[in-house]
Scaffold this motif. Structure first.
Motif, PDB file in Angstrom:
ATOM      1  N   LYS A   1       0.842  -1.197   0.000  1.00  0.00           N
ATOM      2  CA  LYS A   1       0.000   0.000   0.000  1.00  0.00           C
ATOM      3  C   LYS A   1       0.876   1.245   0.000  1.00  0.00           C
ATOM      4  CE  LYS A   1      -3.691  -2.562   0.801  1.00  0.00           C
ATOM      5  NZ  LYS A   1      -4.738  -2.754  -0.198  1.00  0.00           N
ATOM      6  N   ALA A   2       0.424   2.264  -0.705  1.00  0.00           N
ATOM      7  CA  ALA A   2       1.178   3.516  -0.757  1.00  0.00           C
ATOM      8  C   ALA A   2       0.957   4.338   0.506  1.00  0.00           C
ATOM      9  CB  ALA A   2       0.746   4.324  -1.973  1.00  0.00           C
ATOM     10  N   GLU A   3       1.951   5.140   0.813  1.00  0.00           N
ATOM     11  CA  GLU A   3       1.893   6.006   1.985  1.00  0.00           C
ATOM     12  C   GLU A   3       2.561   7.321   1.576  1.00  0.00           C
ATOM     13  OE1 GLU A   3       2.607   4.951   6.632  1.00  0.00           O
ATOM     14  OE2 GLU A   3       4.123   4.312   5.207  1.00  0.00           O
ATOM     15  N   ILE A   4       1.986   8.456   1.998  1.00  0.00           N
ATOM     16  CA  ILE A   4       2.534   9.738   1.549  1.00  0.00           C
ATOM     17  C   ILE A   4       3.250  10.460   2.685  1.00  0.00           C
ATOM     18  CG2 ILE A   4       1.932  12.025   0.633  1.00  0.00           C
ATOM     19  CD1 ILE A   4      -0.272  10.634  -0.921  1.00  0.00           C
ATOM     20  N   ASN A   5       4.453  10.868   2.393  1.00  0.00           N
ATOM     21  CA  ASN A   5       5.198  11.674   3.349  1.00  0.00           C
ATOM     22  C   ASN A   5       4.714  13.120   3.200  1.00  0.00           C
ATOM     23  OD1 ASN A   5       7.095  13.328   4.594  1.00  0.00           O
ATOM     24  ND2 ASN A   5       8.771  11.890   4.199  1.00  0.00           N
ATOM     25  N   GLN A   6       3.904  13.562   4.161  1.00  0.00           N
ATOM     26  CA  GLN A   6       3.243  14.859   4.036  1.00  0.00           C
ATOM     27  C   GLN A   6       4.234  16.020   4.016  1.00  0.00           C
ATOM     28  OE1 GLN A   6       0.205  15.083   3.212  1.00  0.00           O
ATOM     29  NE2 GLN A   6      -0.581  13.043   3.697  1.00  0.00           N
ATOM     30  N   GLU A   7       5.401  15.831   4.638  1.00  0.00           N
ATOM     31  CA  GLU A   7       6.382  16.922   4.649  1.00  0.00           C
ATOM     32  C   GLU A   7       6.988  17.152   3.267  1.00  0.00           C
ATOM     33  OE1 GLU A   7       9.074  16.063   7.871  1.00  0.00           O
ATOM     34  OE2 GLU A   7       7.380  16.274   9.255  1.00  0.00           O
ATOM     35  N   LYS A   8       7.150  16.052   2.523  1.00  0.00           N
ATOM     36  CA  LYS A   8       7.731  16.191   1.187  1.00  0.00           C
ATOM     37  C   LYS A   8       6.691  16.571   0.131  1.00  0.00           C
ATOM     38  CE  LYS A   8      11.558  12.893   1.619  1.00  0.00           C
ATOM     39  NZ  LYS A   8      11.991  11.570   1.120  1.00  0.00           N
ATOM     40  N   CYS A   9       5.436  16.221   0.374  1.00  0.00           N
ATOM     41  CA  CYS A   9       4.380  16.426  -0.627  1.00  0.00           C
ATOM     42  C   CYS A   9       4.137  17.903  -0.890  1.00  0.00           C
ATOM     43  CB  CYS A   9       3.083  15.759  -0.159  1.00  0.00           C
ATOM     44  SG  CYS A   9       1.686  16.050  -1.253  1.00  0.00           S
TER      45      CYS A   9
END
Lengths: 295, 295
Positions: free
Chosen positions: B65-73
């Protein structure tokens, strides 16, 4: 904003479609604009339960790779295809195994030579229909029988109605059986969910699993249960009721009635044909409850 | 020999036929393995009296499953546009993943200019082998709630059954398929020798059966049908052969004993041998037996 009512429940054949059609029909008489959505894309049948006609038909497609002459047989796509749907024939070509492809387009993104063009494959169709009495608008999702992507089709149907249901007071969604991601895709859009079960061992087993699914994601105060065919002899009605009461769920019971089967097999709305039998009264009761609690 | 019991529509009697047919084969063929391929609502074990003991159990972790690094997004939304599974959503100024929809294809990862996406493994479900009270080994699975139900799981279940059959020298495997025509049903049919379509004499079931038979033509499987609850609409039942275009191996009436036998967890064929419905059932099973042994 339209209030969304999902009609679901883990087990197949408990009466989901019949109840969805009947509830939508009653709500459309009482409250004006209602949209009935058939999201049981593997076997949509709401439109066989109410006289209706087709207005339009939209094709839903997904990506398929088409390899062009720029291909150098580097093999990058073959290596990264998550479904192993691409195969390399050494010194010759890259070939696609259509039935494995999920349409994710990773091959096209990563191809260093821009050797993949975009082709399409039909996932299914979304039909706009209307009941013959013109009270009920219907959207029917239907999976292309050679497609493997039923869940994707359900999600497409949900996305499709997302911006079209604004003018409706209620949207009733008929769900497929089960407790997987296709059903979850429907539940997450619903304000209230009806779980249809029956007083049998299998009915209870599947209701328990469905309840756990609902509890994992939603507020169980918005889960209503209908025990259909509650008068079945030799069933385990008491056990089903005690499960429902233990979990403090609101519920209704519909006794088995051969008149319901008759209307069903004639493709006519039970609530219209036999407005005074228990089935119809309970549906009206549920409609009243929903219109009061979910204005 | 693999025999699949399926139907396009839910609730037509797949588990009913599979469980009783397994018991029939246990005597007739000196052994059978029952396989439940409906991991969203697995009921076959219950229909065979419940588990006496579990022999083997294994968790499946097949989905990334994908996971998003909110700091980099940086909210460029490239990932949202590329995701064919609609698994990425923008909510309150944040892009998040709906893990239930994510197939782990990594298309989002390849288009993300910030390298803000990573992956983790998630449990999809559990596989297990149990001995039922009837003495028949049952290979079954349980999908994690809301998870993607994929054909891979069914293949894995069928493979476990196959190795068990080899080890125990058992010739027959009965597969109880999920409702519908989606990817798990396709996986149930693929590689099977015979398909038994369970159909009711009503429009939604007939429609489902027709789709299923259409689908089965893509596979090297011989299709037959059993008409369940034929007396609910006798005139349609008489025409079913024509409507489906496959040989009908039997007709079974509607009887409350089915519900009762489930309630008591006593399979019908064993405990009510004198009932008319059981005679019709055994007759149908004899016909299947003749077909599968005569070739």
């Amino acid at each position: 904003m339209s209030k969304v009512i999902a009609v679901a429940g883990g087990k197949g054949g408990t009466g989901k479609s019949l109840i969805a059609v009947s509830l939508a029909y009653i709500l459309s008489l009482n409250n004006g604009k209602v949209l009935l959505v058939d999201a049981d894309v593997e076997n949509p049948c709401t439109y066989t339960l109410i006289p209706s006609y087709e207005i339009s038909n939209v094709e839903i497609t997904e990506f398929r790779p088409k390899i062009n002459e720029r291909c150098t047989l580097c093999g990058a796509c073959v290596k990264l295809c998550p479904e192993h749907a691409l195969m390399i024939i050494p010194n010759k070509s890259v070939i696609l195994m259509e039935n494995l492809c999920s349409g994710c387009s990773v091959c096209k993104i990563i191809c260093p030579y821009n050797a993949i063009d975009e082709d399409h494959y039909i996932t299914g169709w979304i039909k706009h229909m209307r009941s013959e009495n013109d009270n009920l608008d219907m959207i029917v999702g239907e999976l292309n029988p050679s497609s493997r992507r039923a869940v994707n089709m359900i999600i497409n149907v949900i996305e499709y109605i997302g911006d079209k249901n604004l003018k409706y007071q209620y949207t009733v969604i008929d769900s497929p059986p089960g407790t997987g991601s296709g059903v979850y895709a429907i539940l997450r859009e619903a304000n209230v969910t009806l779980a249809i079960t029956e007083p049998t061992r299998l009915g209870l087993n599947d209701l328990e699993k469905f309840y756990l699914l609902y509890k994992k994601y939603g507020d169980i105060r918005n889960l209503l249960v209908v025990i259909n065919k509650s008068s079945l002899k030799g069933g385990i009605l008491e056990k089903v009721i005690s499960f429902i009461e233990k979990n403090k769920l609101t519920y209704w019971m519909i006794p088995y009635d051969i008149k319901v089967v008759e209307a069903y097999s004639r493709g006519l709305p039970v609530v219209q044909l036999y407005p005074d039998i228990s089935f119809s009264k309970v549906i009206k009761d549920i409609a009243y409850y929903i219109s009061k609690e979910y204005e | 020999m693999e025999i699949v019991v399926a139907s396009g529509k839910g609730g037509t009697g797949k588990t009913f036929i599979s469980s009783n047919f397994s018991i029939f084969l246990k005597e007739k063929a000196k052994g059978v393995i029952a396989v439940d391929a409906d991991v969203e609502a697995p009921d076959l074990l219950i229909a065979l009296g419940g588990a006496l003991r579990t022999l083997w159990k294994k968790d499946i972790f097949e989905s990334e499953k994908a996971e998003i690094n909110q700091e980099k997004c940086t909210l460029c939304e490239n990932c949202i546009s590329i995701c064919t599974f609609h698994a990425l959503k923008k909510n309150n100024g944040k892009i998040t993943v709906v893990p239930e929809f994510c197939e782990g294809c990594k298309a989002c990862y390849y288009v993300c200019p910030e390298k803000a996406i990573s992956f983790y493994m998630k449990k999809t479900g559990t596989l297990y082998v149990a001995v039922s009270k009837t003495g028949i080994p049952v290979v079954t699975g349980d999908l994690s709630l809301g998870e993607r139900n994929m054909g891979h799981i069914v293949y894995e279940i069928k493979n476990v059954a196959k190795s068990l059959a080899l080890k125990e020298n058992i010739n027959y495997r009965v597969i109880d398929a999920a409702p519908g025509i989606g990817c798990t049903v396709i996986s149930s049919i693929a590689g099977a020798d015979y398909l038994i379509v369970v159909v009711e004499p009503m429009t939604p079931s007939l429609k489902g059966a027709r789709r299923l038979i259409e689908l089965s033509k893509h596979f090297n499987v011989k299709a037959y049908a059993i008409v369940n609850k034929y007396d609910l609409n006798v005139s349609v039942s008489e025409r079913i052969n024509k409507l489906l275009g496959v040989p009908i191996l039997g007709k079974i009436r509607y009887d409350n004993l089915v519900v009762e036998s489930y309630s008591q967890m006593l399979p019908l064929i064993k405990y009510f041998p004198k009932a008319d419905i059981v005679k019709e059932m055994i007759n149908s099973f004899e016909n299947i037996w003749e077909v599968v042994t005569s070739e």
